[in-house]
Motif scaffolding. Structure first.
Motif, short mmCIF file in Angstrom:
data_model
loop_
_atom_site.label_atom_id
_atom_site.label_comp_id
_atom_site.label_asym_id
_atom_site.label_seq_id
_atom_site.Cartn_x
_atom_site.Cartn_y
_atom_site.Cartn_z
N VAL A 198 0.84 -1.20 0.00
CA VAL A 198 0.00 0.00 0.00
C VAL A 198 0.88 1.25 0.00
O VAL A 198 0.65 2.20 -0.74
CB VAL A 198 -0.93 0.00 1.23
N ASP A 246 -5.17 -0.64 -1.30
CA ASP A 246 -5.48 -0.09 0.02
C ASP A 246 -5.59 -1.24 1.00
O ASP A 246 -5.73 -2.40 0.59
CB ASP A 246 -6.79 0.71 -0.03
N LEU A 247 -5.47 -0.92 2.27
CA LEU A 247 -5.49 -1.97 3.28
C LEU A 247 -6.77 -1.88 4.09
O LEU A 247 -7.01 -0.88 4.77
CB LEU A 247 -4.27 -1.81 4.20
N THR A 257 -7.29 1.95 5.99
CA THR A 257 -7.28 2.54 4.65
C THR A 257 -6.63 3.91 4.68
O THR A 257 -6.52 4.55 5.73
CB THR A 257 -8.72 2.71 4.12
#
Lengths: 195, 267, 154, 303, 663
Positions: E638, E647-648, E652
């Motif tokens: 990311v 994205d995580l 995010t």
């Protein structure tokens, strides 16, 4: 932890000097003794090669000085067998070389090594004078320095007969240049030491 | 007809490529522009001299150019490196582009990446003494002076993104400045936006920039943004041995590491 | 005149430094109140842009901290982060941003004391440097909240 | 092939036969030597025992002179000189600070462009290219190839691949018709620098080398280094006195062996200058019928 | 509009002692989006949790912030409470008011201010949380065990006995590995084959184990629970169904001079052979490189004599595809050969042998029937030297690690020699004796004290021959570093244990990491010693690092229990904190430009290539795709992604950005 928690030794101890001048760390040695096992002259030495390193590993100034006083460092032939076989890649030959130079600087040369030292000095004198080595002059000068007047007298005539000895030295045009080199290296240091 | 023109003509005649991207005369005698030669008899339009500085590699990624068919690119050393770097980033495939190396003697078409790698192996690299000096000059300033210098440099930035447009490594279809969820970079060209944009651009190019200088050439405000890239290229080289664009090996310095990487700044 | 109290933002990984800071708490060690922590899974997750954002949003100093090399929960995230920081620091320094405002550290889950020490040290340093007014600031919180709330409307 | 040539001091004196034999075989080997003008001594063991800078400055001047003379490669027949020159080039390449220091000392430009080669590698290369069909008198004897220290150590400068059991000289000897033996002292030190100051120790070390070679049936020891030659040949009396053994095995430079195989007059090759006479017993198992024993019975000890 | 509930915990006096909780609740209530804000004595108590559950329902909350202790402590508690209250558990966040605030600061206004900030940060974050759902991955309950040495055997039997299917792949014609070659094992001196062969037979007969010998892993794809392996079954040139293992073929085979690998080249075998008499399966294979028929086109004697007509000269390699849920790598090690040692003669002296060769000499089933004889002339050595650390702990030779087992087996060798040659003299040259293990030190002492083996502390510099003896030049560093020269009849080098020559290739095939010595890397050196950083792949035995038999067996059982744990459920449930690649509409379909620079940064090889195609199959672009079964959620990709198209979940960019904005 990072480097900051391990303050670098700034002391002028012998191991640091060795590291600075040869890039070799005596602390890499794990005392396996392989250097001694392979050294052609280990049996003749007062301390074996690995013991010389040991003397530098303990942080005891007296022992460090002791290393500089040994006969061992002068017996070293620089054959580099130790360096070539060292499992820890310590260039012991280079360390020995540095110890000789330091021993000379501090005036700690082993009495039995005086002959060897005299030969090296006669050798360099010969180059300084002529730019090249003059073997007859070298041997003569060496004999004068050591008073080993009779040593090798049996060999010299043989060489002469076979046309191998030149009674007069070769001299080179760049003699001055060579002398300058001596002045800027070994003589300069000698001067510094005396001052 | 010189060797470059002849080579281009041959390639087009043999249908080895559909278009030769090269340099031609610009609107003024001192100016050069990119030309797209598609017919053998147009080959004489191609020129090459000291003034030809633009990095033409980025044209090969343009859909319009791709639509023409296989392309040959007149390539200075940075252009060749760009091609290899684009290859490591999966943007072009082997044998899809022909490079015509100029500026180092013979113009022998390089038809695949291996040939470009081999060619580059013998070309000197690194920054010139002058470039290094420019960098050192800024580094030697005090912190406050550096801040003042960049503040004044970046105050001229109008966020026109010409640097991005000229950069062959800025091929993202949606640039970070266009991402608005969240809005990473403020839209106005104020100090904050300008600073963030240029820092981000430098970081995004770190370990990838092949130092062609096109960004600075393109900047209408003559901001020396190439120095930011040069700084990071030098650091990436010194710290990680990164030399982008010399091979197609995937070795992006920031996607790998050594356990022994320097860390004296971390406590 | 009240002394300037700096705002310090700390970006920390969940597994080492966040846990280390927990240990500071369970050990009841005291440190300055100025720090605000942003918890992330790993230092590898820390985008360099977040650091700029922190300054833009009024931070006077920044701490970035994660697991010691070799201890990363994800085996290598901190190694990747370390490379990124190396270059980023050079760039900040080159651009004239005072590196005394950006501190990188490894604090393990066992180093509660180190965390307290680190925070105090950074806060003191930054306090001595004064507010980071030179750094351009984003719009204020309220106006941004309004902007943000538009997209948060789901 | 034209190649730079650095004879070094001993090739003008105590080991002039090495010089003579190299020059004698050069035409047949396709070699042409250009001596470094106004060369100086490399400083040998003495310099690097006593002074670090001097140990690099003396060889650096030689290399700088060779560079100035436009040489690309420099043949250094003496292994000891070779070692000093090669080590200097290596260190100066590695260490920019040292290079600067040394350039200041010698007051000459130095780039490090001259490749330093020893006799073994140059002769091996030349033999492969030029010796085909020229061997008129194969040297049909069992030989012990003695490499000593400097052809195999230090490892980063080693000429030979298998540093503990090198084969290059053995292969070269096979080309000239000799039969190299497998023995155990190929790379043991002969005592080298202590020849004059501690002859007793040298006699011990060299004695072990000779003993093993003789024990395994060698008829000659082949060397590529003046110091090794001095210690194995000139110091033979001391060796015999210390070991209470008599050894008649001669010690030849590899250039002399090649010269003999090429049919060059032994005197031209300087064989008469040896201390131990170069003579082979009639019963030598490998000596072929037409071997040149009479020619080889040269004056030695009783000259 | 978001409807956030804030719940401030006093934690008895722990928080309220220094933080004004009521004030925090009051200020929090005013935050945009907060519709409910209360403080309570013990939020984690049942009544506390009920406050949350009720508020979710009554106030129709879309997000919850619990300001209490560390999320590392009670996040699961409160997320569960939210779920029970009807809110997606991932819409609950915690503000750490205790460990990070009340416990570390004095009772000051600034402390309460900080607490308010911490709540605000989490409120801003939780507004941007999205419902997440656990990731469920189906599990194929079959394990692939690579390697049929003691590690593989132990792992396979343990997994099979737990009731799961196992596929074992062994490269050689028989399982057994190096342990089958050993004579006796330290420190008990029980016969290696006696304890191993029953296990080998058990593997062959186990209903849950499918055994492929003379086979190798060709390819491995997929992820935890869902691997797909391709196994190459090399042509044995026999029909295994017909072959009864009667042995007529290898009695008749005319080519009898092939050096036996099993006997470490100290004995011979035929071209059609079983590696050793107790081999499993006990059916021969034809070594085509040495078979006269394959080499010269003539012979076929084995075919003529085979009573069941089982010889198949035209057999081809076979590729078998299998689906497995877990893999255990147990591929073992090799030892360095004597030619690795220039100073010990580059392997040119036949009487310098390796420790493994000594095992064969000492083995009752070995080429000499257990009599210690010199390979050169068959004489029994009167003086024997053992050299420990031959290649190990030798950075100059590229091996800096300790091989761990040499001290023990060298002592065992010296002891076995003394037991067999009573008048013989045995020397052991060593640097250190590492005998940490149950009864290990006692064993070494017995070698020295009872069997009078001479231990010399110092490395051997050189070995050369002299009149049929081997001159060993060593040193005794305990005796003033005196050079020692031993004339030995035989020298045994305890040569370093190294990774298999193709270990790197195997690691790349499995996409697991390995260290600089090509040993496979465990996921964590302390806490995950049998897992690899690719989920679902486990490691056992010396392919991970040098280790002895007990350690190997322990690690194999550990790996097996991990596999059994994985197979205990039909589906694998994972936290949804994983990376995702965003997709958009045409014409871009995704902001990902497919540079795949994230690929090599991912510590888990979770990044795959996904082709976006038009309806008629034309490739539009190739973009990154995260394999959610493999991703562990570190977020390194990311941070690296220039277009922010990765994205995580749970962390995010929007969430973290909002946290910063709220500062």
């Amino acid at each position: 932890m990072t480097a900051s928690s391990h303050p670098k030794s700034t002391a002028h101890d012998l191991p640091s000097q060795v590291k600075q001048n040869t890039g070799e760390s005596v602390f890499n040695c794990y005392q396996c003794g392989k250097c001694t096992a392979g050294c052609p002259l280990a049996a003749e030495m007062d301390y074996s090669p690995n013991q010389i390193v040991r003397m530098l590993q303990l942080g005891i100034p007296e022992l460090e000085e002791e290393a500089l006083k040994t006969f061992t460092i002068w017996l070293c032939l620089t054959c580099e067998t130790c360096s070539a076989r060292c499992p820890q890649e310590v260039d012991l030959a280079a360390i020995m070389e540095y110890l000789r130079q330091e021993s000379l600087r501090r005036g700690l040369v082993h009495p039995k090594a005086k002959d060897i030292l005299a030969f090296h000095q006669a050798f360099l004198d010969s180059i300084r004078k002529n730019g090249r080595l003059h073997e007859v002059g070298l041997v003569a000068a060496y004999k004068m320095k050591t008073l080993h007047l009779l040593q090798d007298v049996l060999v010299a005539p043989k060489l002469l007969f076979r046309g191998k000895l030149k009674l007069f030295p070769h001299s080179i045009a760049g003699k001055k240049a060579v002398q300058k080199i001596f002045k800027r290296t070994i003589q300069e240091e000698e001067k510094e030491d005396h001052s | 007809m010189n060797e470059l023109q002849q080579t281009a003509k041959d390639l087009l005649e043999k249908n080895a490529v559909a278009v030769v991207i090269g340099y031609g005369m610009g609107s003024e005698p001192s100016l050069r522009r990119a030309v797209f030669v598609r017919k053998p008899d147009q080959a004489p339009q191609l020129i090459f001299d000291e003034s030809c500085r633009q990095n033409l590699a980025f044209y090969v990624l343009k859909p319009e150019v791709k639509a023409l068919g296989k392309a040959a690119v007149v390539a200075r050393t940075p252009t060749l490196r760009t091609l290899l770097q684009l290859a490591t980033e999966n943007q072009i495939t082997d044998e899809s582009v022909v490079a015509l190396p100029v500026g180092n003697g013979s113009v022998q078409p390089l038809t695949n990446f291996a040939a470009i790698e081999q060619y580059l192996a013998n070309v000197p690299r690194g920054f010139t003494a002058q470039e290094q000096q420019e960098l050192a000059a800024i580094k030697s300033k005090t912190l406050a002076d550096r801040w003042a210098f960049w503040k004044s440099e970046l105050s001229r930035c109008i966020k026109c993104y010409a640097c991005r447009a000229a950069c062959p490594m800025c091929y993202c279809s949606k640039c970070i400045v266009e991402v608005n969820q969240p809005q990473w970079v403020p839209v106005p060209s104020d100090m904050l936006g300008n600073l963030e944009w240029n820092v981000i651009r430098a970081m995004h190019l770190a370990g990838r920039c092949i130092s062609c200088g096109s960004c600075a050439d393109a900047c209408p405000a003559h901001i020396r943004i190439d120095l930011l890239n040069q700084l990071l290229a030098t650091e990436a080289m010194q710290q990680f041995g990164a030399e982008p664009g010399l091979s197609v090996r995937k070795d992006y310095a920031l996607a790998t590491f050594k356990p022994t990487d320097k860390e004296e700044f971390i406590r | 005149m009240a002394e300037f109290e700096p705002k310090v933002v700390a970006f920390v990984c969940n597994w080492c430094t966040y846990a280390g800071a927990d240990l500071t708490g369970t050990s009841r060690m005291k440190y300055a109140t100025n720090v605000r922590m942003i918890r992330l899974p790993c230092t590898g997750r820390i985008d360099f842009m977040l650091l700029l954002q922190a300054f833009g949003h009024g931070a006077d100093g920044i701490i970035v901290s994660g697991c010691h090399p070799g201890d990363c929960h994800y085996s290598a995230g901190n190694f990747h982060a370390r490379r990124r920081w190396m270059l980023f620091r050079e760039l900040l320094d080159f651009a004239g941003i005072d590196l005394r405002r950006v501190h990188f550290s490894w604090v393990s889950a066992a180093e509660g004391a180190k965390w307290a020490e680190l925070v105090n040290d950074v806060v003191n340093q930054v306090r001595a440097l004064g507010p980071y007014d030179e750094f351009p600031k984003r719009l204020n919180r309220q106006s941004l909240e309004q902007l943000c709330s538009v997209e948060v409307g789901r | 092939m034209k190649i730079g040539f650095y004879p070094g001091c001993s090739l003008l004196g105590s080991s002039r036969e090495y010089n003579e034999s190299l020059k004698a075989i050069a035409p047949a080997m396709g070699l042409e030597f250009a001596e470094v003008p106004d060369w100086n001594c490399c400083g040998a063991t003495a310099a690097h025992s006593l002074d670090h800078q001097l140990a690099f400055a003396l060889p650096a001047r030689i290399l700088a002179l060779a560079e100035k003379a436009g040489m690309e490669e420099l043949l250094v027949p003496c292994s000891a000189c070779f070692s000093r020159l090669a080590a200097t080039r290596y260190e100066l390449q590695k260490n920019a600070d040292l290079r600067k220091e040394i350039i200041d000392i010698i007051e000459m430009p130095y780039q490090g462009t001259v490749k330093v080669s020893n006799a073994l590698e140059v002769l091996c290369r030349a033999a492969a290219a030029n010796l085909n069909g020229k061997i008129t008198k194969p040297f049909a004897h069992k030989v012990a190839c003695y490499y000593g220290c400097y052809l195999t150590r230090p490892t980063e400068l080693a000429t030979c691949k298998r540093t503990e059991d090198p084969q290059e000289m053995d292969e070269l000897m096979k080309v000239v018709g000799a039969e190299p033996i497998d023995w155990a002292f190929k790379v043991e030190c002969c005592g080298a620098g202590l020849s004059v100051s501690r002859t007793d120790l040298v006699a011990g070390l060299s004695g072990k080398i000779i003993k093993d070679a003789v024990h395994r049936g060698a008829e000659a020891i082949v060397v590529a280094c003046p110091m090794c030659h001095t210690n194995l040949d000139l110091r033979r009396d001391a060796i015999e006195a210390q070991s209470h053994e008599r050894y008649s095995i001669p010690v030849l430079y590899l250039s002399q062996v090649i010269g003999l195989a090429l049919g060059i007059d032994p005197r031209t090759l300087g064989l008469h200058r040896h201390h131990v006479p170069v003579r082979f017993p009639d019963a030598a198992p490998n000596a072929s019928a037409d071997s040149k024993k009479p020619e080889l019975q040269l004056s030695g000890k009783d000259d | 509009m978001p409807r956030i509930g804030v719940f401030i915990c006093h934690c008895g006096e722990n928080i309220s002692g220094t933080v004004d909780c009521a004030e925090v609740a009051k200020v929090s209530a005013e935050f945009p989006g907060v519709v409910h804000s209360v403080d309570y004595k013990y939020m984690c108590s049942d009544p506390g949790q009920n406050l949350i559950k009720n508020a979710i329902q009554e106030k129709k909350l879309t997000g919850v912030v619990v300001a209490a202790c560390s999320p590392r402590m009670h996040e699961p508690t409160f997320r569960r409470a939210c779920a029970e209250g009807g809110l997606n558990p991932f819409l609950c966040e915690m503000a750490n008011l205790r460990e990070h605030c009340s416990w570390v600061h004095e009772k000051l206004p600034a402390t309460t201010e900080k607490a308010i900030d911490l709540v605000r940060i989490m409120v801003e974050k939780v507004k941007r949380n999205r419902p997440l759902f656990s990731i469920n991955v189906p599990v194929t309950k079959t394990a692939l065990v690579l390697g049929g040495g003691i590690a593989g055997i132990q792992a396979a039997l343990d997994i099979a006995n737990a009731g799961h299917k196992v596929i074992m792949v062994e490269r050689q014609a028989s399982i057994g590995g190096h342990m089958a070659q050993l004579s006796e094992t330290f420190p008990t001196l029980d016969c290696s084959q006696c304890i191993l062969t029953p296990r080998m037979v058990e593997v062959a007969q186990h209903p849950n184990i499918t055994l492929y010998t003379y086979a190798e892993l060709e390819k491995l794809d997929g992820f935890i629970g869902n691997f797909r392996a391709v196994i190459r079954k090399k042509a044995k040139s026999i029909d295994e169904k017909l072959c009864t293992g009667c042995g007529v073929c290898f009695q008749k085979c005319p080519n009898k001079k092939i050096l036996s690998e099993f006997n470490t080249h100290l004995g011979t075998r035929t071209a059609i052979y079983v590696p050793f008499p107790q081999a499993v399966p006990n059916k021969p294979v034809i070594d085509r490189e040495h078979c006269m028929y394959f080499q010269k086109g003539k012979c076929r004697i084995c075919e003529k004599f085979c009573p069941t007509k089982a010889i198949r000269f035209d057999q081809q390699d076979e590729l078998i595809e299998v689906n497995v849920g877990a893999v255990v790598a147990a591929t073992g090690y090799e030892v360095k050969d004597t030619d690795f040692f220039p100073e010990y003669g580059y392997g040119k002296y036949p009487d310098i042998i390796t420790g493994l060769q000594f095992e064969r000499l000492a083995s009752a089933s070995g080429p000499t029937g257990g009599v210690i004889k010199r390979p050169s002339d068959g004489r029994i050595p009167e003086t024997i030297a053992f050299i420990a650390c031959a290649g190990s702990r030798d950075p100059a030779k590229g091996i800096s690690y300790c091989s761990k087992i040499c001290c023990m087996y060298t002592a065992k060798h010296a002891m076995l020699y003394k037991h067999k040659v009573h008048q013989g003299k045995a020397y052991v040259f060593y640097m250190d004796i590492r005998a940490g293990g149950k009864m290990y030190e006692e064993f070494v002492r017995r070698t020295i004290e009872e069997d009078e083996v001479h231990y010399v502390r110092g490395r051997v510099s050189r070995i050369y021959d002299r009149d049929g003896k081997l001159v060993v030049r060593g040193v005794d560093t305990l005796l003033n570093a005196k050079p020692i020269e031993i004339e030995a009849d035989m020298v045994v080098l305890a040569t370093a244990m190294v990774a298999q020559p193709d270990a790197e290739e195997l690691a790349q095939k499995m996409k697991v990491s390995y260290d600089e010595n090509k040993f496979l890397s465990e996921a964590h050196p302390k806490l995950r010693p049998v897992e690899m950083n690719t989920a679902g792949i486990f490691v056992a035995g010396a392919c991970q690092a040098p280790k002895d038999i007990p350690e190997t067996v322990a690690q194999a059982s550990a790996a097996a229990s991990k596999v059994a744990g994985l197979f205990s459920k039909d589906e694998l449930s994972r936290e949804p904190v994983v990376a995702v690649v965003s997709r958009t509409g045409p014409p871009e379909f995704s902001n990902c430009v497919g540079c795949f620079l994230c690929e090599s940064a991912c510590p888990y090889q979770a990044i795959e290539h996904e082709e976006i195609k038009t309806r008629d199959g034309k490739l539009i672009k190739t973009v990154a795709k995260i394999n959610q079964g493999v991703c562990q959620g570190c977020g390194t990709c990311v941070a690296l992604c220039r277009t922010k198209s990765i994205d995580l979940q749970g962390f995010t960019n929007e969430q973290i950005f909002a946290e910063l904005v709220s500062l």
